[in-house]
Write a protein that holds these residues in place. Structure first.
Motif, PDB file in Angstrom:
ATOM      1  N   HIS A 198      -7.935  -6.208  -9.746  1.00 44.09           N
ATOM      2  CA  HIS A 198      -7.141  -6.116  -8.516  1.00 44.09           C
ATOM      3  C   HIS A 198      -5.719  -6.640  -8.734  1.00 44.09           C
ATOM      4  CE1 HIS A 198     -10.960  -5.233  -6.581  1.00 44.09           C
ATOM      5  NE2 HIS A 198     -11.453  -6.329  -7.133  1.00 44.09           N
TER       6      HIS A 198
ATOM      7  N   GLU B 255      -5.185  -8.820  -5.161  1.00 36.96           N
ATOM      8  CA  GLU B 255      -4.007  -7.960  -5.075  1.00 36.96           C
ATOM      9  C   GLU B 255      -2.817  -8.628  -4.400  1.00 36.96           C
ATOM     10  OE1 GLU B 255      -4.896  -5.369  -1.021  1.00 36.96           O
ATOM     11  OE2 GLU B 255      -5.804  -4.725  -2.920  1.00 36.96           O
TER      12      GLU B 255
ATOM     13  N   ARG C 166       1.466  -1.939  -6.957  1.00 37.31           N
ATOM     14  CA  ARG C 166       1.370  -1.036  -5.824  1.00 37.31           C
ATOM     15  C   ARG C 166       0.592   0.243  -6.105  1.00 37.31           C
ATOM     16  NH1 ARG C 166       5.073  -4.593  -4.738  1.00 37.31           N
ATOM     17  NH2 ARG C 166       5.622  -5.084  -2.581  1.00 37.31           N
TER      18      ARG C 166
ATOM     19  N   VAL D 223      -3.109  -0.435  -6.132  1.00 36.91           N
ATOM     20  CA  VAL D 223      -3.622  -0.763  -4.809  1.00 36.91           C
ATOM     21  C   VAL D 223      -3.704   0.473  -3.918  1.00 36.91           C
ATOM     22  CG1 VAL D 223      -3.151  -2.064  -2.689  1.00 36.91           C
ATOM     23  CG2 VAL D 223      -2.823  -3.154  -4.924  1.00 36.91           C
ATOM     24  N   ALA D 224      -2.693   1.349  -4.010  1.00 37.18           N
ATOM     25  CA  ALA D 224      -2.524   2.407  -3.014  1.00 37.18           C
ATOM     26  C   ALA D 224      -3.075   3.768  -3.419  1.00 37.18           C
ATOM     27  CB  ALA D 224      -1.035   2.558  -2.682  1.00 37.18           C
TER      28      ALA D 224
ATOM     29  N   HIS E 251       0.821  -1.212   0.000  1.00 39.50           N
ATOM     30  CA  HIS E 251       0.000   0.000   0.000  1.00 39.50           C
ATOM     31  C   HIS E 251       0.858   1.265   0.000  1.00 39.50           C
ATOM     32  CE1 HIS E 251      -3.978  -1.949   0.666  1.00 39.50           C
ATOM     33  NE2 HIS E 251      -3.196  -2.923   1.096  1.00 39.50           N
TER      34      HIS E 251
END
Length: 556
Positions: A478, A527, A482, A485-486, A235
């Motif tokens: 998904h 993820e 990174r 996701v973040a 994340h």
């Protein structure tokens, strides 16, 4: 309309979710169902075509029975769906003149989203913008008092490392795509360099090449990678990854792939920037000289230092990197010294001559030699041997493709980490074979098989998923990436090619959730599943090549 996901072993119709080109091959697969089907125009709700599927045959990789059917007679532009008995329907797909134009641009634009060392502004990145990252100098492992510039290039994958052997494959695929299909790259991809008189595919590739040049030592050796000592959390945005940057030691594979890709760049960029082309040639020759001096002394594959835990990119066989470098320098210079060395290495029998991976790079050397020998009219015997090897492998891929229920050339034991790269590499190989063969029937068969590999990537697979983010009615959401996701953006960064089914299941999510599944179904859109759902620059790059070919239908 977004359809509900079906299980891998339920009756379903699987099709390339983007669709097909007018006048070209069109097929679909139906799993656990055969018989009559009809094609319905989704805008008028009229049935425009009826047909019959082939027999159900067991597909070992998918673990189910599958039938195939042709839609070649469906040539009127429009939006359609396939309907079979029992109300089983396909996703909506299109027939049009250029159905792959947008996804081709997205696959290439994804390299911009992978850029390191610069701010990605909203003007070019949209909601996937982020701040400049990894601007610090990198220390040299074992000599951390020495700090070297390190900003630039592309993040390799779902992490933020930068690796020479991975970079070399990616830039090679993009340069080969431009060289073979320049018309496919006439449109801008909307990046900061757009409109400077240079095609955007070369603008983007140059961003990586400039970083690669930072990795060469004065003696010609090349650092293997630049990373932090360990991976950041999932994340963490790029600009928040503030770990110490370190150049890992030099390697033979890094120097070999660097020399090869720089020699290629010198040839490709010469019409656009003669000064840059000279730099590329000079650095390629310097690394070549280091390779020749190092042979027999530093031939072991790279190993991570004990305190570095990022991707290793180790390689037990390094002769193929030497071969690729010799072949590219011969193609660039015509110097017989390079040809002699390339032929010697080719005849060693110590590596595959037709592989297009990051570790097995012999195929790139063979492509370079095939082009150079044809152009220069030299060494007809070697040319014939290399052509025979390439076409023999193409015939193997063709046979595998035709025997698979979804048309993909992967046998059951090739559903490994990054299987979608292998699918796109196979598509590249088939397209190059189509250029080599003098048999018109074989040429058409190779191109059709390349289309089947593309269809698989875009939805004609046992899971019915489009493996490219941002495209299709059911696609990857998904990825183990990174920024996706973040960043707080609901949709992932577009144009990502996910790794794909991996029977090895080398992460805990895959182990827990993909138990006892057949190889082609060992994928999860999660993820945390880095072994099935990560991205890399060198999975996108062969997809760009295949997309370019099919976008303009393999024009001569």
């Amino acid at each position: 309309m977004t359809l509900q996901k079906k299980s891998w072993n339920e009756p379903a119709v699987r099709v390339n979710q983007l669709g097909f080109t007018v006048g070209q091959s069109k097929t679909f697969s139906s799993q656990l169902v055969k018989g009559e089907f009809e094609v319905v125009n989704v805008d008028t709700n009229e049935t425009v075509y009826k047909g019959q599927t082939g027999p159900l045959t067991d597909d070992a990789s998918a673990g189910i029975a599958v039938s195939r059917a042709s839609l070649d007679a469906l040539d009127q532009p429009g939006r359609y769906r396939i309907v079979m008995e029992g109300g089983i329907e396909s996703e909506t797909f299109a027939v049009s003149e250029r159905p792959y134009q947008e996804i081709k641009r997205a696959l290439l634009k994804n390299f911009y989203y992978m850029r390191c060392g610069m701010e990605l502004t909203e003007e070019f990145a949209g909601p996937w913008k982020h701040g400049a990252c990894h601007l610090a100098h990198g220390g040299v492992h074992g000599d951390t008092a020495t700090k070297l510039p390190s900003a630039g290039g592309w993040h390799d994958a779902g992490d933020y490392g930068k690796y020479m052997v991975a970079a070399a494959k990616a830039v090679a695929d993009l340069m080969l795509a431009f060289e073979r299909y320049p018309a496919a790259f006439a449109e801008p991809t909307i990046i900061p360099e757009s409109g400077n008189g240079i095609p955007d595919i070369l603008n983007e590739t140059r961003y990586e090449l400039d970083w690669m040049l930072l990795n060469q030592r004065e003696d010609g050796a090349v650092y293997h990678k630049l990373t932090t000592y360990g991976f950041p959390g999932l994340h963490v945005m790029p600009e928040d990854d503030l770990g110490t940057l370190v150049y890992s030691p030099v390697s033979f594979t890094a120097a070999g792939t660097f020399a090869a890709s720089m020699a290629m760049a010198s040839r490709i960029y010469a019409p656009f920037d003669a000064s840059f082309a000279r730099i590329c040639q000079e650095t390629a020759e310097r690394s070549w000289q280091w390779l020749e001096r190092a042979e027999g002394q530093e031939l072991a594959g790279f190993k991570n230092p004990m305190d570095v835990t990022t991707g290793e990119y180790g390689d037990r066989t390094v002769v193929d990197e030497h071969y690729w470098a010799a072949a590219e320098l011969y193609r660039l210079t015509g110097d017989a010294v390079y040809l002699t060395r390339a032929e010697q290495l080719a005849k060693s029998g110590s590596f595959p001559l037709c592989s297009l991976g990051w570790a097995d790079v012999g195929g790139y050397g063979t492509v370079a030699l095939l082009a150079a020998l044809q152009q220069r009219g030299e060494n007809a015997a070697l040319l014939a041997d290399l052509q025979e090897a390439w076409l023999l492998r193409a015939d193997e891929l063709l046979a595998s493709s035709l025997s698979d229920g979804f048309g993909v050339a992967l046998p059951s034991n090739r559903y490994v980490w990054g299987s979608n790269m292998t699918v796109m590499n196979d598509g590249m190989h088939l397209l190059i074979a189509a250029d080599l063969t003098k048999d018109a029937g074989k040429r058409e068969a190779y191109c059709t098989a390349a289309q089947y590999q593309w269809d698989y990537l875009l939805g004609n697979n046992v899971l019915g998923i489009c493996y490219v983010t941002g495209f299709g009615s059911y696609s990857v959401m998904h990825p183990h990436h990174r920024p996706s996701v973040a960043d707080g953006v609901p949709d992932p960064v577009p144009g990502i090619v996910a790794g794909g089914p991996n029977a090895g299941r080398q992460d805990t999510v895959a182990v827990a959730m993909l138990k006892e599944l057949p190889p082609a179904a060992c994928y999860i859109d999660h993820e945390d599943s880095y072994s099935t759902n990560e991205n890399t620059i060198y999975w996108n790059s062969p997809a760009v090549y295949v997309a370019a070919a099919l976008d303009i239908q393999h024009q001569a």
